[in-house]
Design a protein around this motif. Structure first.
Motif, PDB file in Angstrom:
ATOM      1  N   SER A  26      88.849 -13.763  50.900  1.00 49.04           N
ATOM      2  CA  SER A  26      88.099 -12.306  51.067  1.00 49.04           C
ATOM      3  C   SER A  26      86.817 -12.783  52.505  1.00 49.04           C
ATOM      4  CB  SER A  26      87.519 -11.413  50.662  1.00 49.04           C
ATOM      5  OG  SER A  26      86.799 -12.328  49.996  1.00 49.04           O
ATOM      6  N   LYS A  27      85.814 -13.375  52.563  1.00 46.79           N
ATOM      7  CA  LYS A  27      84.687 -13.821  53.202  1.00 46.79           C
ATOM      8  C   LYS A  27      85.083 -13.839  54.619  1.00 46.79           C
ATOM      9  CE  LYS A  27      81.391 -12.175  50.645  1.00 46.79           C
ATOM     10  NZ  LYS A  27      80.524 -10.824  51.281  1.00 46.79           N
ATOM     11  N   LEU A  28      86.197 -15.059  55.086  1.00 47.15           N
ATOM     12  CA  LEU A  28      86.581 -16.032  56.082  1.00 47.15           C
ATOM     13  C   LEU A  28      87.164 -14.880  56.611  1.00 47.15           C
ATOM     14  CD1 LEU A  28      87.933 -18.018  57.488  1.00 47.15           C
ATOM     15  CD2 LEU A  28      89.561 -18.146  55.469  1.00 47.15           C
ATOM     16  N   ILE A  29      88.594 -13.463  56.358  1.00 42.89           N
ATOM     17  CA  ILE A  29      88.625 -12.739  56.776  1.00 42.89           C
ATOM     18  C   ILE A  29      87.687 -11.800  57.671  1.00 42.89           C
ATOM     19  CG2 ILE A  29      90.515 -10.503  56.986  1.00 42.89           C
ATOM     20  CD1 ILE A  29      91.520 -12.462  54.689  1.00 42.89           C
ATOM     21  N   THR A  30      86.507 -11.151  56.335  1.00 44.24           N
ATOM     22  CA  THR A  30      84.680 -11.115  56.499  1.00 44.24           C
ATOM     23  C   THR A  30      84.434 -11.179  58.400  1.00 44.24           C
ATOM     24  OG1 THR A  30      84.464  -9.639  54.668  1.00 44.24           O
ATOM     25  CG2 THR A  30      82.975  -9.455  56.215  1.00 44.24           C
ATOM     26  N   PHE A  31      85.005 -13.105  57.918  1.00 43.59           N
ATOM     27  CA  PHE A  31      83.569 -13.354  59.109  1.00 43.59           C
ATOM     28  C   PHE A  31      84.494 -12.869  60.428  1.00 43.59           C
ATOM     29  CE2 PHE A  31      81.718 -16.664  56.532  1.00 43.59           C
ATOM     30  CZ  PHE A  31      80.294 -15.700  56.024  1.00 43.59           C
ATOM     31  N   MET A  32      85.626 -13.555  60.265  1.00 47.23           N
ATOM     32  CA  MET A  32      86.491 -12.954  61.729  1.00 47.23           C
ATOM     33  C   MET A  32      86.591 -11.397  62.610  1.00 47.23           C
ATOM     34  SD  MET A  32      90.321 -15.412  60.228  1.00 47.23           S
ATOM     35  CE  MET A  32      90.701 -14.726  61.616  1.00 47.23           C
ATOM     36  N   LEU A  33      86.748 -10.904  61.197  1.00 47.93           N
ATOM     37  CA  LEU A  33      85.776  -9.003  62.203  1.00 47.93           C
ATOM     38  C   LEU A  33      85.033  -9.111  63.288  1.00 47.93           C
ATOM     39  CD1 LEU A  33      87.062  -7.662  59.064  1.00 47.93           C
ATOM     40  CD2 LEU A  33      88.550  -7.927  60.869  1.00 47.93           C
ATOM     41  N   VAL A  34      84.011 -10.103  62.856  1.00 48.86           N
ATOM     42  CA  VAL A  34      82.630  -9.612  63.445  1.00 48.86           C
ATOM     43  C   VAL A  34      82.994  -9.313  65.012  1.00 48.86           C
ATOM     44  CG1 VAL A  34      80.516 -10.747  63.410  1.00 48.86           C
ATOM     45  CG2 VAL A  34      81.034 -10.407  61.313  1.00 48.86           C
ATOM     46  N   PRO A  35      83.619 -11.025  65.150  1.00 49.85           N
ATOM     47  CA  PRO A  35      83.877 -10.526  66.292  1.00 49.85           C
ATOM     48  C   PRO A  35      84.487  -9.609  66.941  1.00 49.85           C
ATOM     49  CG  PRO A  35      85.534 -12.546  65.913  1.00 49.85           C
ATOM     50  CD  PRO A  35      84.200 -12.243  64.436  1.00 49.85           C
ATOM     51  N   LEU A  36      85.567  -8.959  66.327  1.00 51.21           N
ATOM     52  CA  LEU A  36      86.472  -8.588  67.003  1.00 51.21           C
ATOM     53  C   LEU A  36      85.482  -6.660  66.940  1.00 51.21           C
ATOM     54  CD1 LEU A  36      89.698  -7.365  65.034  1.00 51.21           C
ATOM     55  CD2 LEU A  36      88.190  -5.409  64.989  1.00 51.21           C
ATOM     56  N   ILE A 252      72.343  -5.061  65.602  1.00 52.50           N
ATOM     57  CA  ILE A 252      71.697  -6.830  66.253  1.00 52.50           C
ATOM     58  C   ILE A 252      72.114  -7.480  64.801  1.00 52.50           C
ATOM     59  CG2 ILE A 252      70.935  -8.373  67.125  1.00 52.50           C
ATOM     60  CD1 ILE A 252      70.672  -6.543  69.008  1.00 52.50           C
ATOM     61  N   TYR A 253      70.716  -6.445  63.660  1.00 51.59           N
ATOM     62  CA  TYR A 253      70.625  -7.097  62.453  1.00 51.59           C
ATOM     63  C   TYR A 253      71.679  -7.316  61.644  1.00 51.59           C
ATOM     64  CZ  TYR A 253      67.986  -7.777  58.071  1.00 51.59           C
ATOM     65  OH  TYR A 253      67.669  -7.759  57.015  1.00 51.59           O
ATOM     66  N   ALA A 254      73.036  -5.980  61.855  1.00 49.23           N
ATOM     67  CA  ALA A 254      73.792  -6.158  60.790  1.00 49.23           C
ATOM     68  C   ALA A 254      75.151  -7.813  60.541  1.00 49.23           C
ATOM     69  CB  ALA A 254      74.318  -4.263  60.657  1.00 49.23           C
ATOM     70  N   VAL A 255      74.777  -7.414  62.488  1.00 47.54           N
ATOM     71  CA  VAL A 255      76.543  -8.228  62.563  1.00 47.54           C
ATOM     72  C   VAL A 255      75.796  -9.324  62.391  1.00 47.54           C
ATOM     73  CG1 VAL A 255      77.248  -9.307  64.794  1.00 47.54           C
ATOM     74  CG2 VAL A 255      77.057  -6.871  64.547  1.00 47.54           C
ATOM     75  N   ALA A 256      74.131 -10.005  62.726  1.00 44.67           N
ATOM     76  CA  ALA A 256      73.582 -11.777  62.212  1.00 44.67           C
ATOM     77  C   ALA A 256      73.552 -11.791  61.051  1.00 44.67           C
ATOM     78  CB  ALA A 256      72.179 -11.424  63.067  1.00 44.67           C
ATOM     79  N   LEU A 257      73.236 -10.489  60.088  1.00 45.74           N
ATOM     80  CA  LEU A 257      73.150 -10.869  58.743  1.00 45.74           C
ATOM     81  C   LEU A 257      74.505 -11.626  58.014  1.00 45.74           C
ATOM     82  CD1 LEU A 257      71.216 -10.768  56.338  1.00 45.74           C
ATOM     83  CD2 LEU A 257      71.878  -8.221  55.863  1.00 45.74           C
ATOM     84  N   ARG A 258      76.074 -11.147  58.651  1.00 46.81           N
ATOM     85  CA  ARG A 258      77.529 -11.578  58.402  1.00 46.81           C
ATOM     86  C   ARG A 258      77.583 -13.049  58.163  1.00 46.81           C
ATOM     87  NH1 ARG A 258      77.065  -6.394  57.919  1.00 46.81           N
ATOM     88  NH2 ARG A 258      78.660  -4.862  58.272  1.00 46.81           N
ATOM     89  N   PHE A 259      76.951 -13.814  59.332  1.00 45.92           N
ATOM     90  CA  PHE A 259      77.125 -15.072  58.715  1.00 45.92           C
ATOM     91  C   PHE A 259      75.953 -15.524  57.747  1.00 45.92           C
ATOM     92  CE2 PHE A 259      78.306 -13.910  63.306  1.00 45.92           C
ATOM     93  CZ  PHE A 259      79.313 -14.137  63.486  1.00 45.92           C
TER      94      PHE A 259
END
Length: 315
Positions: A26-36, A252-259
């Motif tokens: 599930s986390k892999l899918i979440t990471f893939m959604l960040v650039p989208l 920007i912070y929310a996106v960075a925090l995903r990683f």
């Protein structure tokens, strides 16, 4: 005694493997959604506002669910008969329906006096996430661990599919992200019902047990302050960023925090496996030694992982 300890460790490691599959998938899918999201939602203010809404939802979920996600799981593990399980499940469903109804009435009242953007989307997401959080733990408590893990993967996969549909193809922006998360969890809940038929087999309006209700709430409600403290330390910073820097910086912070959620994922995997083991071994004679050994091992692995992760990021 050594054989018993080894069996417990083997069971614990097996549970870690099962939960790792679900969480990492599930986390892999979440990471893939960040650039989208960052590509198709160029306005960081919008994503920052969505993150604020999500942060508030995470704050309200414990109050809406009364932390029954932990209470239901804890008490279901001790049940040996279908009637006992039905009593717990029936109480959980009735309580959820009541608290969500109250939340809807409060949101309706607020809408008359204050204009809150995405209020109804936020309410819908709060409702489905509350049901999802509790019912998935009910699934674990009933012994369907693989269904629980599969549900997490299905939910994340559906978020990805619906995000492509609403955000990429229909260009719905933040509304699309709300809809993707709402519909994905609805699909996940439907999957659970189709697989184990919780409502059909365990939910009954006429089953009531006041003593059981009191015991579950006595266990669950004291957990609320701890959950709120975790929210304050892990999520309240969004409001300071939004207040002093603006929604754009919060986006920007929310996106960075995903990683940075990799370590959190590892902790979640351990917690889910350990939660069941700790409850089942609570009455064992050597529980103190067993708990201490597991805790020391966890601390060692966590700090070693933190060191290597930090070293990797900095270099």
């Amino acid at each position: 005694m050594k054989g018993n300890t080894q069996n417990r460790i083997d069971k614990f490691l097996k549970d870690i493997g099962i939960y790792a599959i679900g969480n990492l998938g599930s986390k892999l899918i979440t990471f893939m959604l960040v650039p989208l999201y960052t590509h198709y939602i160029t306005n960081t203010d919008e994503f920052g506002y969505y993150d604020i809404c999500l942060t508030v939802i995470f704050l309200f979920i414990p109050f809406v669910t009364l932390q029954l996600r932990d209470g239901a799981f804890r008490f279901l593990l001790d049940c040996n008969t279908k009637r006992d399980k039905a009593q717990i499940v029936s109480f959980v469903y009735r309580t959820l329906i009541t608290s969500i109804s109250i939340s809807a009435i409060i949101a309706l009242i607020i809408s008359f006096f204050i204009k809150v953007e995405y209020l109804w989307y936020s309410l819908l997401l709060l409702c489905v996430m509350s049901f999802y959080e509790v019912i998935t733990q009910v699934t674990r408590g009933l012994g369907y661990t693989k269904v629980f893990v599969t549900t997490g993967i299905i939910s994340s996969f559906c978020i990805g599919i619906f995000s492509i549909l609403f955000v990429v193809l229909l260009n719905m922006g933040i509304t699309g992200i709300f809809l993707a998360n709402i519909l994905a969890r609805i699909v996940a809940l439907i999957y659970i019902e189709m697989r184990i038929k919780i409502i059909a087999n365990y939910f009954h309006f006429n089953i009531k047990n006041r003593a059981l209700k009191r015991d579950i709430l006595k266990y669950s409600l004291p957990l609320l302050p701890g959950v709120i403290c975790w929210w304050l330390t892990g999520s309240s910073d969004r409001f300071f960023i939004e207040h002093y820097l603006g929604l754009s910086y919060n986006g920007i912070y929310a996106v960075a925090l995903r990683f940075t959620s990799i370590l959190q994922t590892l902790v979640t995997i351990f917690y889910q496996a350990w939660q069941e083991t700790a409850i089942r071994q609570y009455e064992s004679k050597d529980r103190n030694k067993f708990f201490s050994d597991m805790f020391n091992g966890y601390i060692y692995i966590y700090f070693r992982s933190s060191y290597y992760f930090t070293h990797l990021v900095l270099n």
